[in-house]
Scaffold this motif. Structure first.
Motif, short mmCIF file in Angstrom:
data_model
loop_
_atom_site.label_atom_id
_atom_site.label_comp_id
_atom_site.label_asym_id
_atom_site.label_seq_id
_atom_site.Cartn_x
_atom_site.Cartn_y
_atom_site.Cartn_z
N ILE A 273 0.85 -1.19 0.00
CA ILE A 273 0.00 0.00 0.00
C ILE A 273 0.88 1.24 0.00
N LYS A 274 0.60 2.16 -0.94
CA LYS A 274 1.21 3.50 -0.94
C LYS A 274 0.15 4.48 -0.43
N TRP A 275 0.53 5.28 0.56
CA TRP A 275 -0.42 6.19 1.22
C TRP A 275 -0.27 7.61 0.68
N TYR A 276 -1.38 8.16 0.16
CA TYR A 276 -1.32 9.47 -0.47
C TYR A 276 -1.99 10.59 0.33
N LYS A 277 -3.22 10.35 0.83
CA LYS A 277 -3.94 11.46 1.47
C LYS A 277 -4.96 10.93 2.48
N TYR A 278 -5.00 11.58 3.64
CA TYR A 278 -6.02 11.31 4.66
C TYR A 278 -7.30 12.04 4.23
N THR A 279 -8.41 11.32 4.18
CA THR A 279 -9.66 11.95 3.70
C THR A 279 -10.69 12.16 4.80
N ARG A 280 -10.73 11.31 5.81
CA ARG A 280 -11.66 11.53 6.93
C ARG A 280 -11.31 10.60 8.09
N GLY A 281 -11.89 10.89 9.25
CA GLY A 281 -11.71 10.05 10.42
C GLY A 281 -12.69 8.88 10.43
N GLU A 282 -12.52 8.01 11.40
CA GLU A 282 -13.43 6.87 11.54
C GLU A 282 -14.75 7.34 12.17
N ILE A 283 -15.85 6.89 11.61
CA ILE A 283 -17.18 7.29 12.08
C ILE A 283 -17.97 6.04 12.46
N LYS A 284 -18.69 6.12 13.57
CA LYS A 284 -19.60 5.02 13.93
C LYS A 284 -21.00 5.37 13.41
N PHE A 285 -21.52 4.55 12.50
CA PHE A 285 -22.83 4.80 11.90
C PHE A 285 -23.91 4.01 12.63
N ALA A 286 -25.14 4.52 12.53
CA ALA A 286 -26.27 3.86 13.20
C ALA A 286 -26.57 2.49 12.60
N ASP A 287 -26.32 2.36 11.31
CA ASP A 287 -26.59 1.08 10.64
C ASP A 287 -25.66 0.93 9.44
N LEU A 288 -25.73 -0.26 8.82
CA LEU A 288 -24.86 -0.55 7.68
C LEU A 288 -25.21 0.29 6.46
N ALA A 289 -26.48 0.70 6.35
CA ALA A 289 -26.89 1.54 5.22
C ALA A 289 -26.16 2.87 5.25
N GLY A 290 -26.02 3.43 6.45
CA GLY A 290 -25.29 4.70 6.60
C GLY A 290 -23.83 4.53 6.24
N LEU A 291 -23.24 3.41 6.66
CA LEU A 291 -21.84 3.13 6.35
C LEU A 291 -21.65 2.98 4.84
N LYS A 292 -22.58 2.25 4.19
CA LYS A 292 -22.47 2.02 2.74
C LYS A 292 -22.56 3.36 1.98
N LYS A 293 -23.47 4.23 2.40
CA LYS A 293 -23.62 5.53 1.75
C LYS A 293 -22.32 6.34 1.85
N GLN A 294 -21.72 6.32 3.05
CA GLN A 294 -20.46 7.06 3.25
C GLN A 294 -19.34 6.47 2.40
N MET A 295 -19.29 5.16 2.28
CA MET A 295 -18.24 4.52 1.48
C MET A 295 -18.38 4.87 0.01
N MET A 296 -19.60 5.03 -0.46
CA MET A 296 -19.82 5.47 -1.84
C MET A 296 -19.28 6.88 -2.04
N GLN A 297 -19.50 7.74 -1.04
CA GLN A 297 -18.97 9.10 -1.11
C GLN A 297 -17.44 9.10 -1.06
N ASP A 298 -16.89 8.25 -0.18
CA ASP A 298 -15.42 8.13 -0.07
C ASP A 298 -14.81 7.73 -1.41
#
Length: 309
Positions: A273-298
């Motif tokens: 792995i080559k590391w280029y840029k930090y984009t956000r911190g770790e977030i605890k989501f209420a459910d997996l749907a929220g996590l999936k939505k964030q991953m799409m944005q990431d």
């Protein structure tokens, strides 16, 4: 490049000629180290002698202070960088209790002189014993005219000293772009693909889980724009460093890469792995749907980052 592992006491004729010897621990083989090694290489070329780099298998603090030390490079990563700088021989000395007890004069007589050294190249802050005695200023006194000494001054970038300590701090703070400026290339972690919980597959974002050397310096918890190599090919990727807080409460850190355009089983394969840029911190989501939505944005954000790079 030939790698030579040595244990004290050093035998005669380890290398069958006079040598130009670059001294240092060289963790990260950063831009300051590269400057030093290139200067040593130029000297070796002018004198038609082999270029030898001497380092240790562990940081002296592990022996002197019994301290836990983290590293920018594994031994293999360090060797890879040295070879690409044109080093002929990489000497790795086993830094054990016996070696640690050498006096400065013994270090010069029984290591440097025994290696048939013509010229030593070392940084301004290199030490070979207690700092107040075994420093570059006093080096000629111990050398007694038996070899030439080239003292390389401090190297800086944008007013900041280029040093392994500064780079480790930048990595731990998630300042990957600054770390890359000091290193001269993105920070690298390597290992093998391990078995995970396959939660990424369930979300539509399959990940490769890195199994890495435990003493590597870890990036700050969060999500990063990365490039990941599996099966001999590089992929743009997003990599998470964290505890998987939405899915479990594990105290274990996971490093998981979602490689764009890659969806294969790769267990136990080599992974880099080559590391280029930090984009956000770790977030605890209420459910997996929220996590999936964030991953799409990431993914969209990281794709855009590499498209503009």
């Amino acid at each position: 490049m030939q790698i030579i592992h040595l244990t004290y006491p050093v035998k005669e004729n380890v290398i069958p000629s006079k040598i130009v010897l670059a001294l240092g621990f060289f963790d990260g083989v950063h831009r300051g180290h590269q400057h030093l090694i290139k200067l040593a290489a130029k000297t070796a070329q002018e004198k038609r002698l082999p270029l030898v780099v001497m380092t240790f298998d562990r940081h002296p603090k592990e022996v002197y202070q019994k301290a836990k030390v983290t590293y920018i490079d594994s031994a293999a990563e360090k060797a890879y960088k040295m070879e690409h700088l044109g080093v002929d021989y990489l000497i790795i000395i086993h830094f054990n209790q016996g070696f640690s007890q050498l006096t400065p004069q013994q270090f010069v007589d029984q290591i440097i002189v025994k290696l048939n050294t013509d010229t030593v190249v070392a940084g301004f802050d290199y030490t070979y014993g207690p700092r107040e005695i075994a420093n570059m200023k006093n080096f000629p006194k111990f050398a007694k005219g038996r070899f030439q000494i080239i003292d390389v001054p401090k190297q800086s970038y944008d007013g900041q000293k280029i040093g392994s300590t500064e780079i480790k701090q930048a990595i731990e703070d998630g300042k990957m772009e600054f770390a890359a400026q000091l290193l001269g290339a993105p920070y690298v972690m390597s290992g093998i693909v391990g078995h995970g919980l396959r939660n990424g597959h369930k979300l539509g974002f399959p990940t490769a889980n890195l199994v890495w050397s435990e003493n590597k310096v870890l990036p700050k918890v969060g999500v990063y724009a990365t490039k990941t190599k599996i099966g001999g090919k590089w992929y743009d990727s997003m990599t998470s460093v964290g505890y998987n807080v939405t899915i479990n409460q594990s105290k274990r850190i996971f490093i998981e890469s979602n490689l764009f355009g890659f969806d294969q089983e790769a267990y136990d394969q080599k992974m880099i792995i080559k590391w280029y840029k930090y984009t956000r911190g770790e977030i605890k989501f209420a459910d997996l749907a929220g996590l999936k939505k964030q991953m799409m944005q990431d993914k969209a954000e990281i794709k855009a980052y590499f498209a503009n790079k």
